[in-house]
Each structure stands twice: as structure tokens, then as C-alpha cells.
Write an enzyme that holds these catalytic residues in place. Structure first.
Site, PDB file in Angstrom:
ATOM      1  N   ASP A  49      -0.984   1.343  -4.612  1.00  0.00           N
ATOM      2  CA  ASP A  49      -1.883   0.295  -5.116  1.00  0.00           C
ATOM      3  C   ASP A  49      -3.289   0.825  -5.379  1.00  0.00           C
ATOM      4  O   ASP A  49      -4.208   0.061  -5.650  1.00  0.00           O
ATOM      5  CB  ASP A  49      -1.922  -0.912  -4.173  1.00  0.00           C
ATOM      6  N   SER A  92       0.823  -1.197   0.000  1.00  0.00           N
ATOM      7  CA  SER A  92       0.000   0.000   0.000  1.00  0.00           C
ATOM      8  C   SER A  92       0.867   1.262   0.000  1.00  0.00           C
ATOM      9  O   SER A  92       1.654   1.468  -0.916  1.00  0.00           O
ATOM     10  CB  SER A  92      -0.965  -0.025   1.193  1.00  0.00           C
TER      11      SER A  92
END
Length: 579
Positions: A308, A147
Site C-alpha cells: 500500500d 499493508s
């Protein structure tokens, strides 16, 4: 010899260790502290799955820890389904170091167990992986990502057949299977050539990208407003070196926006995230290049997505004409109000519609939802808990998901994705901005209108980084102390209620009356004060941090600013004294 030293020696003696990992081990062989740090434990699942620093060791992410996690998942899937028949797994990966390699390692480990895998041919967003699992009727999904973490991190997130991250119960089952694997170095993998030949390693069809884009565009609430404002509403977009560029631009252009510029220096994938200290839209500094570009062209809105593309942040012009980043709570409240207003106008809002938010997200959302006659359901931190609620709503039929969000810049509008989706959020944020501009308002003015209507709310978060075993010990000490010595006052106010999500008990401190909390067990403490102020303390599930959340409300910006400063300072002193 300690367990960490035994593990180190076992790894060091492994004849097939890749050269890069062997060099790492050589460099630390005379450092007991580094050996202890890398081998004292195994990486474990948190709110975001498996996540850790890249490198050699059982407490690092590498091909062996990926294989171990993948084999544990394979055993779980085979146990759930009884055989390999009809067991399929979809795998996506982002732009981080070794993401593509780890995606292949996961696929080839699963293939060795006879499980059919479908791997995206190049990097994709996390929400598209969730969408793909559902569209392809897969048994599970994996995305290789960390992330918004720094470049030295990567991760392994697992999704269930509904497209949501595994819930606590299912994740615990996977962890049990993973823990039963004694030696990560001996996990077998199939060669890619064999896996392809046997039909166990496949590429996801490109048509799925188009299906995802079409679905996101279908979520538009005012397509006519986009057509009206397409040449007047100017957007600067940055994917922060991640996966968002292609799907975000496709969605915005297909929806009708024409005035969209990208930040060229951050447009293309870069695993080192070279222009930012951290690729996190929660950090205002990550938008500096975008702000410079927006000032030059007078953009109405700056939008950024994390690597992401599951988190989104927006920056808009404030009353002084300066570009100001909105918090996740502010953006969530604006999107919620915009969605509910439009649904009410079109007669598509029912009393079954329900807002989902996390326990550390602003209470402003609850107040907005209530004004439309809707209920709000709180979940634990982590979007998988919102995904779990969507599944429950679908199965029981008593509620309809209308919007979900969390303070950490995660939003979901349409439930064909079961994780936070920055691509959806970009479209709705841009549409919202265009709509307000068509009415002669800025997004910032719309936010001030919300405050005038519902009251002023302000939130803050403090993260204390505590790395290694010593850091873990300190975090555990803080939480244990707070449970053994319940706080009676914070900031000169009485603590009226304490919610302990580990014990599952809510206590009214004045009467001692107790209630059972219905959420899953989690190491979280939440305090409610006299005037509606709340404080929540929890260890991060994905990073070596102790996180403290604050929420206040009042009648003016000045009042809530004073309140939150006072409460933060007192809690900060309290925690520092315990550390």
C-alpha cells in the site's frame, strides 16, 4: 454448546451466505478446533485498524465483518455530526484479494445509512487516501489494505477528518458502536445501482492524483541537484507487486530523475505477491530480484515500497561494493540529517521545528535533532500517534512538524499527508542519494559519517509469532509475569528505569521514584540500562506476535554488534522460559 459453536451454527444456517463462505464452513463443520479459532471472538482495532485473515467467521475478514465495521463507523459519524448532511467518506483500496469488493461493501453499507461515499476507481496508495481526505474535506476515510502482511490477510483502516488514522479515543468510540451490532449477517446494504442513482456512491475525480503528485514533488529540497545528477544517478525501483508503481514513477520523473528502472517481475499488482515470501521492504530477501538487476547495471540505489506504499526500504552499496539493506532507523537518521542540514542552509529551520518518532525508534534521531537545537517528541508505536501530534502542533502553534519516522520503515516529510508516506520518502531518499553522489560520497559513507559524528547506534527487533487463542494467552502471560516480577538486570547490567505504558508510570528502580507518563495507555514495557541500552516489549497491534525491540550505542560498529547480540540472547532465553 460454546459461544463459538453457536456463532458457527448461526452462520451455517444463513440462507444468503455466498457460495465460497458456505464451502469454507462445510469444510470445518467437523473440526471443533477450527470452529473455535474462527468464531471465538470478533476482529478488533489495533495500531493499524481492523486486520485479519480472509475467510468465513467472526474472527476473519469477509463481507460480513466489513459490513459490521462499516455500520459501526456510520453510527459513529452520525453521532458525531448529528445527521447525514455534509457527512462524506473517501474510500481507497490496494491490490489484495477482495480489496475492491470490500471497498464497495463498505461504501454500500455507509450509503444505506445515507452517507455519501467517494471511492477511488482503481487501486491507490494509503498515503494518497490520507491526502484525499484532507483535500476533499471528508468526514472520514477508509482504506482496504493489510499493508505488508502475507497474501491471506486484508484489513480495514479508518481515518479521521484530519487525514490521520483514528486516535485511541475515537477508535474506542467506533469499536463501541461496532460491538453494539449484534448480528453482522443482518447488516443492511444498498445496491450499487441505488447508491449511484441517489448520489451516495461516487468516484474520486482523477485530478486528485495529479494534486498528490504535484504536492510530493513540491517537497524536493534540492531540485537543482536532481537536474544536475539526473543522468548520473541510477535507481532500481520495485513496488513489490503493490500500489506504488504509478505514483512513484510519476513523482521521480516529474522531479527530474531519468535513470529509473523497475523490476518488471514485481512491477504489476499481484495479490499473491508471487516472487517474494513476504512483500515487506523490512525483509532483505524481498529485494533479491532488485539486487540482481542493480548488480547488472551498477545502480546507485535500490528502493522498494510495500503493497500500500506507506513503507519504504532502500539498499545501497557498502564499503565492499556489496548491496546492503539499510534499516528503518538508519534510513530515518539519514533523511532527518539531510532535511535539517538543507533547512539550516536555506535559513528555514527554526527552534519551533520538532522531530516526532516512536518509543521503539533509535535514539540516534534525538541526538541529531538536538545538534540542530531541536526537540524530539516520542509517541507510542503506530504512525497515527505521530499524526495526532501534527494536528496538535497545528492547533496550538507552538511547534512545527519537521519530520516523523518509525523503525518499521515509515517516514513522513510533508504534513499534508498524516500517515507514513513511502512516495514522499522515495523522492527524498533518491534526492539525498543524488546529492551525496554529487559530493563524491555514497549513501553508506554518509551513514558512517553520521556514526562518527554522533556515535554508533544499533537496533534490532525480535518477533515471536503466537497464533490463536493459545497464542494470545501466552502473550498475556508474558506481559503479566513481567509486571508482577520486574526485571532487575538484563545482560549483566542494572535496569535503571522501567516505563509501563499500561499503568502510565515510569519508575527509577534504584530510588523507587515515580513519574506519570503522558502518552496514552498501551500494553508496553520499556527498560533502560546503565549504558543507555534499552529494551521494549509489546504485543503487536496488527499481528499475532510478541515484539521485542533492542537499542544500544557505543564507540564502534564492533562494540554495538557485541552489545546487541548479548542483550538479544539473554532476553530471548528469558521470554522462551516464560512461554
Amino acid at each position: 454448546m460454546s459461544m463459538a459453536e453457536k456463532r458457527f451454527q448461526h452462520w451455517y444456517a444463513h440462507s444468503e451466505l455466498p457460495p465460497d463462505l458456505r464451502e469454507e464452513l462445510k469444510s470445518i463443520q467437523h473440526s471443533p478446533q477450527e470452529i473455535e479459532e474462527r468464531f471465538h471472538s470478533q476482529l478488533s482495532f489495533g495500531t493499524g485498524g481492523l486486520r485479519g485473515q480472509l475467510g468465513a467467521g467472526t474472527n476473519r475478514l469477509n463481507i460480513y465483518t466489513i459490513r459490521k465495521a462499516s455500520l459501526g463507523l456510520a453510527h459513529y459519524l452520525l453521532n458525531q455530526n448529528g445527521s447525514v448532511l455534509n457527512v462524506t467518506v473517501v474510500i481507497a483500496y490496494d491490490c489484495r484479494h477482495r480489496s475492491q469488493q470490500f471497498a464497495d461493501e463498505a461504501a454500500l453499507t455507509l450509503a444505506k445509512q445515507g452517507i455519501t461515499c467517494y471511492v477511488f476507481p482503481s487501486l491507490r496508495t494509503t498515503p494518497e487516501l490520507s491526502f484525499a481526505v484532507r483535500k476533499m474535506n471528508a468526514s472520514a476515510g477508509i482504506v482496504i489494505t493489510a499493508s505488508h502482511n502475507p497474501p491471506e490477510y486484508n484489513g480495514f483502516k479508518v481515518y479521521g477528518p484530519d487525514g490521520a488514522q483514528l486516535n485511541v479515543q475515537e477508535a474506542d468510540k467506533v469499536i463501541a458502536f461496532v460491538n453494539n451490532i449484534e448480528d453482522e449477517l443482518s447488516v443492511p446494504v444498498l445496491s450499487k445501482e441505488e447508491a449511484v442513482a441517489q448520489g451516495l456512491y461516487n468516484t474520486v475525480d482523477a485530478s486528485l492524483d495529479d494534486q498528490y503528485v504535484d504536492y510530493v514533488v513540491s517537497l524536493s529540497l534540492r531540485p537543482q541537484t536532481i537536474r544536475q545528477m539526473k543522468d548520473r544517478f541510477r535507481i532500481v525501483y520495485t513496488p513489490l507487486h503493490g500500489t506504488g508503481l504509478v505514483p512513484v514513477l510519476k513523482v521521480l520523473h516529474k522531479a527530474g530523475f531519468t535513470q529509473v528502472e523497475t523490476v518488471e517481475e514485481q512491477a504489476h499488482p499481484d495479490p499473491d505477491f508471487s516472487t517474494v515470501s513476504t512483500p515487506n521492504p523490512e525483509e532483505h530477501a524481498a529485494f533479491q530480484l532488485a539486487i540482481d538487476q542493480a548488480r547488472a547495471n551498477g545502480a546507485d540505489m535500490i528502493i522498494g515500497t510495500d503493497p500500500d506504499a506507506d513503507r519504504m526500504g532502500i539498499v545501497v552499496q557498502n564499503q565492499s561494493g556489496d548491496y546492503e539493506g539499510l534499516t528503518g532507523n538508519q534510513t530515518g537518521a539519514l533523511l532527518l540529517h539531510y532535511i535539517l542540514t538543507r533547512k539550516k542552509e536555506t535559513g528555514t529551520l527554526t527552534d519551533k521545528h520538532t522531530l516526532c518518532k516512536t518509543i521503539v525508534t533509535s535514539e540516534l534521531g534525538r541526538k541529531i535533532a538536538a545538534s540542530f537545537g531541536l526537540e524530539t517528541i516520542d509517541t507510542l508505536t503506530g504512525f497515527k500517534f505521530i499524526g495526532e501530534k501534527i494536528k496538535q502542533f497545528k492547533e496550538e502553534g507552538e511547534r512545527i512538524f519537521v519530520f516523523g519516522y518509525e523503525e518499521s520503515y515509515g517516514y513522513l516529510i510533508g504534513d499534508e499527508v498524516r500517515d507514513k508516506d513511502a512516495v514522499q520518502a522515495v523522492l527524498l531518499a533518491a534526492e539525498m542519494g543524488a546529492y551525496y553522489k554529487s559530493k563524491g560520497l555514497t549513501v553508506y559513507e554518509a551513514l558512517l559519517d553520521l556514526y562518527e559524528t554522533y556515535g554508533y547506534y544499533k537496533e534490532a527487533i525480535q518477533s515471536i509469532t503466537l497464533t490463536g487463542q493459545e497464542g494470545l494467552r501466552k502473550i498475556q502471560h508474558v506481559m503479566s509475569h513481567l509486571r508482577a516480577h520486574p526485571l532487575q538486570q538484563i545482560g549483566g547490567q542494572t535496569v535503571n528505569v522501567i516505563e509501563d505504558y499500561l499503568s502510565g508510570i515510569r519508575v527509577e528502580t534504584g530510588t523507587g521514584q515515580q513519574q506519570i507518563l503522558t502518552l496514552p495507555s498501551s500494553n508496553v514495557l520499556k527498560y533502560f540500562l546503565d549504558d543507555g541500552t534499552w529494551v521494549c516489549i509489546r504485543p503487536s497491534g496488527t499481528e499475532p506476535k510478541l515484539k521485542i525491540y533492542f537499542g544500544v550505542n557505543g564507540t564502534s560498529q564492533q562494540e554495538v554488534a557485541r552489545k546487541i547480540d548479548r542483550i538479544k540472547n539473554e532476553v530471548d532465553q528469558l521470554i522462551k522460559a516464560l512461554l
